[in-house]
Design an enzyme around this catalytic site. Structure first.
Site, PDB file in Angstrom:
ATOM      1  N   HIS A   1      41.057  43.044  40.304  1.00  0.00           N
ATOM      2  CA  HIS A   1      40.605  44.343  40.795  1.00  0.00           C
ATOM      3  C   HIS A   1      40.194  44.312  42.262  1.00  0.00           C
ATOM      4  O   HIS A   1      40.160  45.360  42.912  1.00  0.00           O
ATOM      5  CB  HIS A   1      39.423  44.843  39.959  1.00  0.00           C
ATOM      6  CG  HIS A   1      38.879  46.143  40.425  1.00  0.00           C
ATOM      7  ND1 HIS A   1      39.631  47.307  40.421  1.00  0.00           N
ATOM      8  CD2 HIS A   1      37.687  46.488  40.970  1.00  0.00           C
ATOM      9  CE1 HIS A   1      38.912  48.296  40.903  1.00  0.00           C
ATOM     10  NE2 HIS A   1      37.731  47.831  41.262  1.00  0.00           N
ATOM     11  N   CYS A   2      39.896  43.140  42.801  1.00  0.00           N
ATOM     12  CA  CYS A   2      39.288  43.098  44.140  1.00  0.00           C
ATOM     13  C   CYS A   2      40.260  42.809  45.273  1.00  0.00           C
ATOM     14  O   CYS A   2      40.428  43.621  46.177  1.00  0.00           O
ATOM     15  CB  CYS A   2      38.163  42.062  44.153  1.00  0.00           C
ATOM     16  SG  CYS A   2      36.723  42.551  43.167  1.00  0.00           S
ATOM     17  N   ILE A   3      40.883  41.645  45.253  1.00  0.00           N
ATOM     18  CA  ILE A   3      41.612  41.183  46.432  1.00  0.00           C
ATOM     19  C   ILE A   3      42.814  42.067  46.782  1.00  0.00           C
ATOM     20  O   ILE A   3      43.067  42.319  47.963  1.00  0.00           O
ATOM     21  CB  ILE A   3      42.033  39.708  46.265  1.00  0.00           C
ATOM     22  CG1 ILE A   3      40.776  38.852  46.054  1.00  0.00           C
ATOM     23  CG2 ILE A   3      42.779  39.212  47.500  1.00  0.00           C
ATOM     24  CD1 ILE A   3      41.065  37.404  45.773  1.00  0.00           C
TER      25      ILE A   3
ATOM     26  N   ILE B   1      42.980  45.203  46.439  1.00  0.00           N
ATOM     27  CA  ILE B   1      42.514  46.569  46.674  1.00  0.00           C
ATOM     28  C   ILE B   1      41.540  46.681  47.842  1.00  0.00           C
ATOM     29  O   ILE B   1      41.663  47.570  48.695  1.00  0.00           O
ATOM     30  CB  ILE B   1      41.864  47.124  45.381  1.00  0.00           C
ATOM     31  CG1 ILE B   1      42.945  47.312  44.301  1.00  0.00           C
ATOM     32  CG2 ILE B   1      41.121  48.422  45.635  1.00  0.00           C
ATOM     33  CD1 ILE B   1      42.417  47.672  42.946  1.00  0.00           C
ATOM     34  N   ASP B   2      40.577  45.776  47.895  1.00  0.00           N
ATOM     35  CA  ASP B   2      39.477  45.904  48.854  1.00  0.00           C
ATOM     36  C   ASP B   2      39.914  46.006  50.309  1.00  0.00           C
ATOM     37  O   ASP B   2      39.340  46.803  51.070  1.00  0.00           O
ATOM     38  CB  ASP B   2      38.496  44.747  48.691  1.00  0.00           C
ATOM     39  CG  ASP B   2      37.797  44.786  47.335  1.00  0.00           C
ATOM     40  OD1 ASP B   2      38.092  45.702  46.541  1.00  0.00           O
ATOM     41  OD2 ASP B   2      36.965  43.905  47.068  1.00  0.00           O
TER      42      ASP B   2
END
Length: 450
Positions: free
Chosen positions: A286-288, A290-291
């Site tokens: 979910h993070c890398i 998208i962020d």
């Protein structure tokens, strides 16, 4: 559990803040956590295990029912922990947001995906706040943990709270504290990963630090929600940029006939000034993936074009296509067209030994190969079937891996290197292996690095 104390400058607290601190210290505070997923559930269990009553909110009725029965729906979160929390009545799950009025602390752990045009989608935060707004009561603290762009806490949450007639820092407290979960990481857990906290006011920071310090060993206060929001984006943008660099290096090494994995191992012998990153089939989780786009979007809002970050994002986004090109080239050399090929995908989770499919590059690889006419199957011991996602609808179920099955495929693509796989059997019985993870370091004639 003994937690590290965090030194904060003492502020003269309003009565509401002191009451919150007293209830936190005595474990009388009720903690409401919205979103019982990969972030919210482990945090809820930590609070329950430290003696707090936790109300877990989720719009997924199935999750609510399973938690009520004391069952876990996330593989790496032990069913025994969930069962114990449910049996003790410390964890209560509900879809009724009116129960938020009973909470002393409300923590938001809701998704923040990207929109169709790679823009931030904060609709889950907005909808959650709309559901909570009628039930917010004086003296609560609200903490946002969802990864988002700098300014979200102040621009989106603060007006809603003030619209209820509350004064931030006096009779209501607001903070941003980014999640730092790493599913499947056996070295770090929710309680051992340092926790950033940035309050809208000094009182909010002090209360939030006190709250999180009951379950997390090292709580680190920062000067504002914006600092905490930006720090989270920077952490994952740092990883994205370095992964983009090593993915590009992999492509260069492939053209030069050099083993990129040996290059990384060699460079990693330097004891200073170097940190090894490893290539793969694309970014997942979910993070890398998208962020960095949250950061570039916010930068454009203030007239800054983040060339470096966007280039890394483009490289990483292209990796599933690169893998499919390598598959096509290998099949062509063997005299088999992709449109007639039987292909097995090994591993569809976004990283090894977890049951998390979010943003997994395996889904994009399967989509591309499927559109090119390949007959696909997959094996993943952690994911029995592929559910419908925001961008993909792949109706596949995991097959059992046997020597006979392996022998029936024209190509086996290793996407996620789960430790459960029998790699010796895979090597021995596969006609062709496209390895995206560097698992088969001793290159055989049937192994193609991708």
């Amino acid at each position: 559990m003994t937690m590290e104390k965090t030194n904060l400058p003492k502020t003269k607290l309003a009565p509401s803040a002191q009451r919150l601190l007293d209830r936190i210290e005595s474990r009388e505070a009720v903690v409401g956590i919205v979103g019982m997923g990969y972030v919210g559930l482990p945090l809820a269990l930590c609070f329950a295990e430290q003696g707090f009553t936790v109300v877990g909110f989720d719009t997924d009725a199935n999750k609510v029912e399973m938690l009520g029965r004391g069952e876990s729906y996330i593989q790496h979160i032990g069913a025994d922990r969930v069962a114990a929390a449910a049996a003790s009545k410390r964890l209560l799950a509900t879809g009724d947001f009116a129960q938020a009025s009973k909470a002393d602390a409300i923590i938001l752990c809701v998704p923040t995906p990207l929109g169709k045009h790679m823009e931030p989608d904060v609709s889950y935060i907005v909808k959650t706040m709309e559901s909570l707004e009628p039930h917010l009561v004086e003296g609560q603290i609200l903490s946002l943990e969802s990864t988002t762009y700098p300014g979200t806490t102040e621009d989106l949450l603060k007006p809603i709270i003030e619209g209820r007639g509350f004064t931030i820092g006096k009779n209501y407290f607001l903070t941003f504290s980014p999640e730092r979960e790493d599913p499947g990481n056996k070295d770090y857990s929710t309680s051992t990963i340092p926790k950033l906290v940035g309050g809208m006011t000094p009182a909010g920071t002090e209360v939030a630090v006190a709250l999180y310090r009951t379950v997390i060993r090292n709580v680190v206060p920062v000067g504002s929600p914006q600092v905490a929001e930006m720090a989270k984006l920077f952490e994952n943008t740092f990883r994205s940029v370095n992964i983009g660099l090593v993915n590009e290096l992999k492509i260069v090494c492939d053209k030069l006939g050099i083993d990129v994995w040996e290059v990384i191992d060699a460079a990693a012998t330097k004891p200073f000034g170097f940190m090894p990153f490893y290539p793969g089939p694309g970014l997942g989780g979910h993070c890398i993936p998208i962020d960095p786009f949250y950061l570039t979007w916010k930068a454009k809002e203030v007239g800054i074009h983040t060339h470096f970050i966007e280039l890394a994002g483009e490289i990483n986004s292209r990796m599933p296509e690169y893998v499919c090109e390598k598959v096509g080239e290998a099949l062509n050399e063997a005299g088999v067209a992709v449109s007639r090929a039987r292909i097995l995908i090994l591993g569809v989770a976004y990283k090894r030994d977890i049951d998390d499919l979010r943003e997994s590059p395996a889904l994009e690889i399967m989509e591309i190969l499927g559109k090119r006419g390949a007959t696909l199957e997959y094996c993943d011991p952690h994911i029995p079937r592929i559910p419908k996602t925001r961008r993909h609808n792949l109706p596949y179920r995991s097959i059992k891996l046997t020597a006979e099955k392996l022998h029936s495929y024209d190509c086996v693509v290793l996407v996620t290197d789960h430790t459960d796989f029998d790699y010796e059997m895979i090597r021995r019985y596969s006609a062709m292996i496209v390895d995206t993870r560097g698992k088969f370091r001793e290159r055989d004639c049937n192994v193609i690095a991708a």
